[in-house]
Design a protein around this motif. Sequence first.
Motif, PDB file in Angstrom:
ATOM      1  N   SER A  71       0.830  -1.211   0.000  1.00 56.58           N
ATOM      2  CA  SER A  71       0.000   0.000   0.000  1.00 56.58           C
ATOM      3  C   SER A  71       0.863   1.259   0.000  1.00 56.58           C
ATOM      4  O   SER A  71       0.526   2.247  -0.662  1.00 56.58           O
ATOM      5  CB  SER A  71      -0.958   0.003   1.191  1.00 56.58           C
ATOM      6  OG  SER A  71      -0.238  -0.062   2.409  1.00 56.58           O
ATOM      7  N   LEU A 125       2.233   1.669  -3.591  1.00 58.33           N
ATOM      8  CA  LEU A 125       1.207   2.163  -4.503  1.00 58.33           C
ATOM      9  C   LEU A 125       0.897   3.632  -4.252  1.00 58.33           C
ATOM     10  O   LEU A 125       0.679   4.399  -5.198  1.00 58.33           O
ATOM     11  CB  LEU A 125      -0.054   1.305  -4.381  1.00 58.33           C
ATOM     12  CG  LEU A 125       0.106  -0.144  -4.835  1.00 58.33           C
ATOM     13  CD1 LEU A 125      -1.170  -0.934  -4.537  1.00 58.33           C
ATOM     14  CD2 LEU A 125       0.478  -0.224  -6.300  1.00 58.33           C
ATOM     15  N   GLU A 126       0.888   4.037  -2.996  1.00 62.87           N
ATOM     16  CA  GLU A 126       0.659   5.443  -2.668  1.00 62.87           C
ATOM     17  C   GLU A 126       1.773   6.312  -3.251  1.00 62.87           C
ATOM     18  O   GLU A 126       1.510   7.374  -3.827  1.00 62.87           O
ATOM     19  CB  GLU A 126       0.571   5.641  -1.155  1.00 62.87           C
ATOM     20  CG  GLU A 126       0.321   7.085  -0.760  1.00 62.87           C
ATOM     21  CD  GLU A 126       0.236   7.292   0.751  1.00 62.87           C
ATOM     22  OE1 GLU A 126       0.001   8.445   1.148  1.00 62.87           O
ATOM     23  OE2 GLU A 126       0.412   6.324   1.511  1.00 62.87           O
ATOM     24  N   ASN A 149       1.265   6.674  -6.959  1.00 62.44           N
ATOM     25  CA  ASN A 149       0.168   7.602  -7.246  1.00 62.44           C
ATOM     26  C   ASN A 149       0.600   9.050  -7.035  1.00 62.44           C
ATOM     27  O   ASN A 149       0.262   9.925  -7.841  1.00 62.44           O
ATOM     28  CB  ASN A 149      -1.055   7.273  -6.400  1.00 62.44           C
ATOM     29  CG  ASN A 149      -1.754   6.016  -6.865  1.00 62.44           C
ATOM     30  OD1 ASN A 149      -1.712   5.686  -8.042  1.00 62.44           O
ATOM     31  ND2 ASN A 149      -2.370   5.306  -5.946  1.00 62.44           N
ATOM     32  N   ILE A 150       1.323   9.327  -5.963  1.00 59.95           N
ATOM     33  CA  ILE A 150       1.789  10.690  -5.689  1.00 59.95           C
ATOM     34  C   ILE A 150       2.764  11.134  -6.777  1.00 59.95           C
ATOM     35  O   ILE A 150       2.678  12.269  -7.282  1.00 59.95           O
ATOM     36  CB  ILE A 150       2.444  10.768  -4.290  1.00 59.95           C
ATOM     37  CG1 ILE A 150       1.363  10.620  -3.212  1.00 59.95           C
ATOM     38  CG2 ILE A 150       3.210  12.068  -4.110  1.00 59.95           C
ATOM     39  CD1 ILE A 150       1.908  10.420  -1.806  1.00 59.95           C
ATOM     40  N   GLY A 169       2.956  10.017  -9.860  1.00 69.17           N
ATOM     41  CA  GLY A 169       2.210  10.203 -11.103  1.00 69.17           C
ATOM     42  C   GLY A 169       1.472  11.526 -11.112  1.00 69.17           C
ATOM     43  O   GLY A 169       1.477  12.245 -12.127  1.00 69.17           O
ATOM     44  N   ALA A 170       0.843  11.887  -9.995  1.00 71.54           N
ATOM     45  CA  ALA A 170       0.132  13.159  -9.899  1.00 71.54           C
ATOM     46  C   ALA A 170       1.099  14.331 -10.033  1.00 71.54           C
ATOM     47  O   ALA A 170       0.798  15.322 -10.722  1.00 71.54           O
ATOM     48  CB  ALA A 170      -0.633  13.237  -8.575  1.00 71.54           C
TER      49      ALA A 170
END
Length: 55
Positions: free
Chosen positions: A39, A42-43, A46-47, A49-50
Motif C-alpha cells: 500500500s 502504490l501510494e 500515485n503521488i 504520477g500526480a
Amino acid sequence: MGQQVAQINKDKGIDAMEIDIYSEYIIPDFLSELKFPLSDFLEAINIAGAALRDA
C-alpha cells in the motif's frame, strides 16, 4: 527473457501485502532486500504520477 526485480507477497495476509524489491538489480553487489507494505508503494506511485501530471 528478463530478471525478476520485485515480488508481491501476502505472507502476512491479504490486508498486509508487501513488495520485495531485489536491490542487487538497483545497486550491484548489494544483495539486501527492500521490503515494505504494498500500500505504501502504490501510494508513492500515485503521488509521483500526480506530481508528473501537474508539472
